[in-house]
Design a protein around this motif. Structure first.
Motif, PDB file in Angstrom:
ATOM      1  N   LEU A 115       0.827  -1.204   0.000  1.00 33.44           N
ATOM      2  CA  LEU A 115       0.000   0.000   0.000  1.00 33.44           C
ATOM      3  C   LEU A 115       0.860   1.253   0.000  1.00 33.44           C
ATOM      4  N   ALA A 116       1.905   1.251   0.799  1.00 36.22           N
ATOM      5  CA  ALA A 116       2.791   2.415   0.870  1.00 36.22           C
ATOM      6  C   ALA A 116       3.476   2.665  -0.470  1.00 36.22           C
ATOM      7  N   ALA A 117       3.927   1.588  -1.132  1.00 31.37           N
ATOM      8  CA  ALA A 117       4.582   1.731  -2.435  1.00 31.37           C
ATOM      9  C   ALA A 117       3.623   2.344  -3.461  1.00 31.37           C
ATOM     10  N   GLU A 118       2.366   1.889  -3.465  1.00 30.78           N
ATOM     11  CA  GLU A 118       1.373   2.445  -4.400  1.00 30.78           C
ATOM     12  C   GLU A 118       1.123   3.924  -4.117  1.00 30.78           C
ATOM     13  N   ILE A 119       1.029   4.264  -2.840  1.00 34.03           N
ATOM     14  CA  ILE A 119       0.745   5.661  -2.472  1.00 34.03           C
ATOM     15  C   ILE A 119       1.902   6.564  -2.865  1.00 34.03           C
ATOM     16  N   ILE A 120       3.144   6.090  -2.602  1.00 38.25           N
ATOM     17  CA  ILE A 120       4.319   6.887  -2.957  1.00 38.25           C
ATOM     18  C   ILE A 120       4.408   7.057  -4.470  1.00 38.25           C
ATOM     19  N   GLU A 121       4.079   5.982  -5.188  1.00 37.12           N
ATOM     20  CA  GLU A 121       4.115   6.042  -6.655  1.00 37.12           C
ATOM     21  C   GLU A 121       3.071   7.022  -7.199  1.00 37.12           C
ATOM     22  N   ASN A 122       1.880   7.009  -6.595  1.00 39.87           N
ATOM     23  CA  ASN A 122       0.818   7.923  -7.044  1.00 39.87           C
ATOM     24  C   ASN A 122       1.140   9.370  -6.681  1.00 39.87           C
ATOM     25  N   GLY A 123       1.849   9.576  -5.575  1.00 40.92           N
ATOM     26  CA  GLY A 123       2.227  10.920  -5.180  1.00 40.92           C
ATOM     27  C   GLY A 123       1.136  11.710  -4.483  1.00 40.92           C
ATOM     28  N   LYS A 124       0.025  11.047  -4.122  1.00 41.87           N
ATOM     29  CA  LYS A 124      -1.057  11.751  -3.441  1.00 41.87           C
ATOM     30  C   LYS A 124      -0.769  11.781  -1.945  1.00 41.87           C
ATOM     31  N   THR A 125      -0.901  12.941  -1.331  1.00 44.07           N
ATOM     32  CA  THR A 125      -0.491  13.096   0.072  1.00 44.07           C
ATOM     33  C   THR A 125      -1.483  12.496   1.059  1.00 44.07           C
ATOM     34  N   ASP A 126      -2.764  12.479   0.730  1.00 44.27           N
ATOM     35  CA  ASP A 126      -3.737  11.865   1.651  1.00 44.27           C
ATOM     36  C   ASP A 126      -4.908  11.315   0.860  1.00 44.27           C
ATOM     37  N   GLY A 127      -5.668  10.415   1.537  1.00 48.37           N
ATOM     38  CA  GLY A 127      -6.814   9.772   0.905  1.00 48.37           C
ATOM     39  C   GLY A 127      -7.214   8.547   1.683  1.00 48.37           C
ATOM     40  N   VAL A 128      -7.929   7.623   1.016  1.00 50.41           N
ATOM     41  CA  VAL A 128      -8.397   6.387   1.653  1.00 50.41           C
ATOM     42  C   VAL A 128      -8.043   5.222   0.739  1.00 50.41           C
ATOM     43  N   GLU A 129      -7.528   4.155   1.340  1.00 48.80           N
ATOM     44  CA  GLU A 129      -7.145   2.970   0.577  1.00 48.80           C
ATOM     45  C   GLU A 129      -7.418   1.748   1.443  1.00 48.80           C
ATOM     46  N   SER A 130      -8.254   0.833   0.944  1.00 48.01           N
ATOM     47  CA  SER A 130      -8.558  -0.421   1.648  1.00 48.01           C
ATOM     48  C   SER A 130      -8.984  -0.192   3.098  1.00 48.01           C
ATOM     49  N   LYS A 131      -9.974   0.673   3.290  1.00 50.18           N
ATOM     50  CA  LYS A 131     -10.499   1.007   4.620  1.00 50.18           C
ATOM     51  C   LYS A 131      -9.471   1.682   5.529  1.00 50.18           C
ATOM     52  N   LEU A 132      -8.398   2.149   4.936  1.00 51.09           N
ATOM     53  CA  LEU A 132      -7.365   2.837   5.697  1.00 51.09           C
ATOM     54  C   LEU A 132      -7.234   4.264   5.189  1.00 51.09           C
ATOM     55  N   ALA A 133      -7.413   5.232   6.089  1.00 52.77           N
ATOM     56  CA  ALA A 133      -7.100   6.615   5.731  1.00 52.77           C
ATOM     57  C   ALA A 133      -5.593   6.777   5.834  1.00 52.77           C
ATOM     58  N   TYR A 134      -4.976   7.442   4.863  1.00 52.01           N
ATOM     59  CA  TYR A 134      -3.516   7.537   4.873  1.00 52.01           C
ATOM     60  C   TYR A 134      -3.078   8.990   4.697  1.00 52.01           C
ATOM     61  N   ARG A 135      -1.811   9.203   5.101  1.00 51.35           N
ATOM     62  CA  ARG A 135      -1.170  10.510   4.893  1.00 51.35           C
ATOM     63  C   ARG A 135       0.309  10.269   4.624  1.00 51.35           C
ATOM     64  N   MET A 136       0.809  10.872   3.569  1.00 54.70           N
ATOM     65  CA  MET A 136       2.216  10.736   3.200  1.00 54.70           C
ATOM     66  C   MET A 136       2.928  12.059   3.489  1.00 54.70           C
ATOM     67  N   ALA A 137       4.115  11.966   4.118  1.00 57.27           N
ATOM     68  CA  ALA A 137       4.856  13.179   4.463  1.00 57.27           C
ATOM     69  C   ALA A 137       6.345  12.948   4.258  1.00 57.27           C
ATOM     70  N   ASP A 138       6.984  13.996   3.816  1.00 57.71           N
ATOM     71  CA  ASP A 138       8.448  13.960   3.652  1.00 57.71           C
ATOM     72  C   ASP A 138       9.069  14.430   4.964  1.00 57.71           C
ATOM     73  N   LYS A 139       9.750  13.506   5.649  1.00 62.08           N
ATOM     74  CA  LYS A 139      10.340  13.812   6.949  1.00 62.08           C
ATOM     75  C   LYS A 139      11.805  14.214   6.843  1.00 62.08           C
ATOM     76  N   GLY A 140      12.220  14.595   5.639  1.00 53.94           N
ATOM     77  CA  GLY A 140      13.620  15.021   5.454  1.00 53.94           C
ATOM     78  C   GLY A 140      14.470  13.903   4.913  1.00 53.94           C
ATOM     79  N   GLU A 141      14.922  13.017   5.814  1.00 54.88           N
ATOM     80  CA  GLU A 141      15.787  11.922   5.408  1.00 54.88           C
ATOM     81  C   GLU A 141      14.994  10.719   4.907  1.00 54.88           C
TER      82      GLU A 141
END
Length: 411
Positions: A115-141
């Motif tokens: 799921l994380a690989a798909e989200i990173i590939e899509n580049g969308k920062t937030d949304g819902v996937e497989s009953k999971l709300a997600y948020r992607m953030a760049d933490k620097g490193e």
């Protein structure tokens, strides 16, 4: 007629109530969904902001603690503590650094990685996937993909929807009975007034028969004593017109109040038999009566009333046709109906008048200027007869012609 009106009133009431219920529930669900979505985003934001990859100064994720002026830690956000979070930390080159399953077997590490690989590939920062709300953030490193489990919330929403549907169904059944009750209350005064009007027509017809008969008998006696007289002739003419009106009133009352005996009838032979006498009448009026009748058309009906229906339509065509020309009568099958059509040459009837042609005592201006025993009851009787036979009658105007169409169910 009144049953149809009741059905329309019930349909109108239920339509308004259904729209109100759907609108109310829709607004509630939309507001709830928006609030829950915003709350999930805020929780994920708090989680992401507080997350630190193990091996750094904090050594892992902890809830952020803000301190007041006196150094006393505030209470941890309760919704944040009660929520279930999963996370996947990935290096910039795509290497998995850390997977947190919250010590639950609901989602495996492999599932979260995918799921994380798909989200990173899509580049969308937030949304819902497989009953999971997600948020992607760049933490620097590294890149952090955090998940919030929505299973409980979605199940609660499903339960709410199910209960709403059950409640809505029960409410609609109750509202249906309420709508029927209101429709009866609305229509009952009109129906009662209509029944009184029908009873008045019947009573008036019966009451007028005797004085008209007495007047006619006295006229005959006077004419024998004093011979031909202009005044007696005028009285005789008007008395005959009154007799015709009374006869039509009684026919209308009989058609409306008496349930006719129904049996299978060869409509083709009946129409043919009624058409023949009118050929002479049409000829005397400078017209020709042509007919096209399909054989063996069977309907269930009353012979006397169906003869009267045919006579009314032909007589109406003769009386309101142009001074010369032809009248065309046809009887044919159309799907599961027998279609009787009578066409005559005449001026187009305005649409507003067409809607009123089958009302009692209604006559067009052209009819009012003519002579003869016509009182605007013939077409009303024709409609009553077709209604009693579960059929319909209508009028059309086209190319300088007027057509009356009666449809009756086939056997």
């Amino acid at each position: 007629m009144f049953k149809k009106s009741k059905r329309k009133i019930v349909a109108a009431i239920l339509s308004v109530l259904v729209l109100l219920l759907c609108g109310t529930f829709g607004v509630i669900y939309l507001a709830s969904y928006t609030e829950m979505t915003n709350e999930n985003r805020e929780l994920l934001k708090q989680y992401v902001d507080s997350y630190t990859l193990p091996g750094t100064d904090m050594g892992g994720f902890e809830f952020a603690k803000d301190r007041g002026d006196k150094g006393t830690p505030h209470t941890k956000p309760p919704m944040l503590e009660l929520s279930t979070f999963y996370s996947v930390a990935t290096s910039k080159d795509g290497q998995i650094l850390k997977v947190d399953t919250a010590d639950l077997s609901t989602y495996s590490e492999d599932t979260l990685k995918e799921l994380a690989a798909e989200i990173i590939e899509n580049g969308k920062t937030d949304g819902v996937e497989s009953k999971l709300a997600y948020r992607m953030a760049d933490k620097g490193e590294y890149i952090l993909v955090a998940f919030l489990d929505n299973t409980v919330m979605l199940e609660s929403a499903d339960t709410l929807i199910n209960y709403t549907l059950i409640f809505g169904g029960v409410a609609l059944v109750c509202l249906l009975f309420l709508a029927c009750f209101l429709a009866n209350k609305i229509v009952s005064p009109l129906e009662e007034s209509y029944q009184r009007q029908k009873q008045f027509v019947s009573d008036a017809g019966h009451e007028l028969k005797t004085p008209v008969a007495v007047v006619n008998a006295n006229l005959e006696l006077l004419s024998r004593e004093i011979g031909e007289n202009q005044w007696l002739s005028n009285i005789q003419y008007e008395n005959e017109r009154m007799s015709g009106l009374i006869l039509q009133l009684l026919e209308l009352a009989r058609a409306e109040n008496v349930t006719p005996m129904m049996k299978v009838i060869d409509l083709s032979r009946l129409v043919c038999g009624e058409t023949l006498p009118f050929e002479t009448v049409a000829y005397e009026n400078g017209l020709t009566l042509n007919s096209s009748i399909v054989d063996n058309i069977l309907v269930r009906g009353n012979r006397v009333q169906l003869k009267q229906l045919v006579s009314i339509l032909i007589d109406n065509a003769i009386c309101h046709s142009d001074s010369s020309g032809a009248i065309f009568l046809s009887l044919k099958k159309e799907k599961n109906h027998a279609v009787l059509s009578v066409v005559n040459n005449g001026e187009e009837i305005p649409l507003e008048e067409r809607k009123r042609l089958f009302e009692r005592f209604y006559r067009t201006d052209t009819a009012r200027t003519g002579e003869g025993a016509h009182y605007g009851l013939g077409l009303a009787i024709a409609r009553t007869i077709t209604t009693a036979h579960k059929g319909t009658i209508d009028v059309r105007c086209y190319d300088g012609k007027v057509e009356f169409i009666a449809k009756l169910r086939l056997v």
